[in-house]
Scaffold this active site. Structure first.
Site, short mmCIF file in Angstrom:
data_model
loop_
_atom_site.label_atom_id
_atom_site.label_comp_id
_atom_site.label_asym_id
_atom_site.label_seq_id
_atom_site.Cartn_x
_atom_site.Cartn_y
_atom_site.Cartn_z
N LYS A 10 -6.27 -0.21 -13.44
CA LYS A 10 -4.82 -0.23 -13.82
C LYS A 10 -4.67 -0.30 -15.31
O LYS A 10 -5.71 -0.57 -16.07
CB LYS A 10 -4.04 -1.30 -13.08
N TYR A 50 2.68 4.24 -3.99
CA TYR A 50 3.28 3.21 -3.64
C TYR A 50 4.60 2.97 -2.98
O TYR A 50 5.61 2.41 -2.95
CB TYR A 50 3.77 2.12 -4.94
N PHE A 58 10.56 -5.32 -7.11
CA PHE A 58 9.69 -5.06 -8.20
C PHE A 58 9.03 -3.51 -8.27
O PHE A 58 8.23 -3.32 -9.04
CB PHE A 58 8.58 -6.13 -8.28
N ARG A 93 -11.54 -5.70 -1.42
CA ARG A 93 -10.59 -6.70 -1.46
C ARG A 93 -10.88 -8.02 -1.65
O ARG A 93 -9.96 -8.64 -2.32
CB ARG A 93 -9.40 -6.29 -0.27
N ASN A 125 -2.62 -7.11 -12.35
CA ASN A 125 -3.66 -7.55 -11.38
C ASN A 125 -4.91 -6.53 -11.68
O ASN A 125 -6.00 -6.62 -11.07
CB ASN A 125 -3.33 -7.95 -10.04
N HIS A 128 -6.35 -1.68 -8.41
CA HIS A 128 -5.83 -1.47 -6.96
C HIS A 128 -7.23 -1.16 -6.04
O HIS A 128 -8.17 -0.86 -6.45
CB HIS A 128 -5.09 -0.16 -7.30
N GLU A 139 -4.59 7.65 0.48
CA GLU A 139 -4.72 7.39 -1.04
C GLU A 139 -5.58 8.45 -1.67
O GLU A 139 -5.23 9.06 -2.83
CB GLU A 139 -4.96 6.15 -1.28
P1 IDP Z 1 -2.17 -5.19 -3.35
O1 IDP Z 1 -2.40 -4.50 -4.63
O2 IDP Z 1 -2.94 -6.48 -3.42
O3 IDP Z 1 -2.52 -4.22 -2.03
P2 IDP Z 1 0.61 -4.84 -2.63
O4 IDP Z 1 1.40 -5.66 -1.91
O5 IDP Z 1 0.32 -3.40 -2.01
O6 IDP Z 1 -0.56 -5.53 -3.04
O7 IDP Z 1 1.50 -4.41 -3.75
C1 IDP Z 1 1.31 -3.00 -4.66
C2 IDP Z 1 1.40 -3.65 -5.98
O8 IDP Z 1 2.71 -3.82 -6.52
C3 IDP Z 1 0.56 -4.96 -6.48
O9 IDP Z 1 -0.67 -4.66 -6.63
C4 IDP Z 1 1.27 -5.21 -7.78
O10 IDP Z 1 0.96 -4.41 -8.81
C5 IDP Z 1 2.77 -5.11 -7.34
N1 IDP Z 1 3.18 -6.09 -6.83
C6 IDP Z 1 3.22 -6.81 -5.33
N2 IDP Z 1 3.76 -7.78 -5.33
C7 IDP Z 1 4.70 -7.85 -6.44
C8 IDP Z 1 5.50 -9.07 -6.72
O11 IDP Z 1 5.85 -9.94 -6.07
N3 IDP Z 1 5.93 -9.09 -8.12
C9 IDP Z 1 5.73 -7.77 -8.88
N4 IDP Z 1 4.99 -7.07 -8.50
C10 IDP Z 1 4.30 -6.93 -7.37
MG MG Z 2 -1.48 -2.62 -1.66
#
Ligand code: IDP
Ligand code: MG
Length: 152
Positions: A10, A50, A58, A93, A125, A128, A139
């Site tokens: 990212k 997404y 968000f 993961r 973070n 992905h 994906e």
């Molecule tokens: P993941 O990346 O661990 O699979 P997902 O729930 O699929 O998590 O969420 C996709 C992306 O959306 C996250 O990696 C992050 O960039 C963003 N995201 C998820 N939850 C939050 C939140 O509570 N606040 C802000 N951004 C979030």
């Molecule tokens: Mg995810």
């Protein structure tokens, strides 16, 4: 089971120039890298990627984050990989750690390099990874053309 997993480096990781560190951690999992490229991600691609965030507060900030808008990344640059191997999704993961770096164990990739901006509600973070073998296939079809992915 042998499966594939999409990994995206990212924009925050690109800004910090830690792609090598992230890939170093992932290579320890003894999976095969079967595709890799730098690309300019369109807003449409990111929104499709997404799609499951529809309705989340968000979503828009996450789209901006992935476009590189908060990290001085020109041309919406992202680096995409496909890893393949036994239990690739679970292994990757686990190496990534929890979605929110504040909750990720310190020795995980997100725990080591990520940060959570509580005020803007942006989860920086770094990486992905697909969350199931099935979603990985969806994906991979979004991010790669069939001929760009080899079979290990
Ligand atoms: P993941 O990346 O661990 O699979 P997902 O729930 O699929 O998590 O969420 C996709 C992306 O959306 C996250 O990696 C992050 O960039 C963003 N995201 C998820 N939850 C939050 C939140 O509570 N606040 C802000 N951004 C979030
Ligand atoms: Mg995810």
């Amino acid at each position: 089971m042998k499966e594939r997993c999409l990994v995206l480096i990212k924009p925050d990781a690109l800004e910090k120039r830690i792609t090598g560190l992230v890939v170093d951690r992932l290579e320890r999992l003894e999976l095969d890298i079967v595709a890799a490229k730098t690309l300019a991600a369109t807003e449409d691609l990111i929104r499709k990627h997404y799609a499951h965030l529809a309705g989340k507060p968000f979503l828009e900030s996450t789209v901006h984050y992935m476009m590189g808008d908060y990290n001085h990344i020109a041309n919406h640059k992202i680096i995409a990989f496909v890893f393949q191997g036994e239990d690739a999704v679970k292994k990757i993961r686990t190496a990534l750690g929890a979605t929110n770096p504040d909750n990720a164990a310190p020795d995980t990739i997100r725990g080591s390099f990520g940060k959570f901006d509580k005020v803007a509600d942006v989860v920086y973070n770094c990486v992905h990874a697909s969350d199931s073998a099935q979603d990985a296939e969806r994906e991979i079809a979004l991010w790669f053309k069939p001929g760009e992915v080899l079979d290990a």
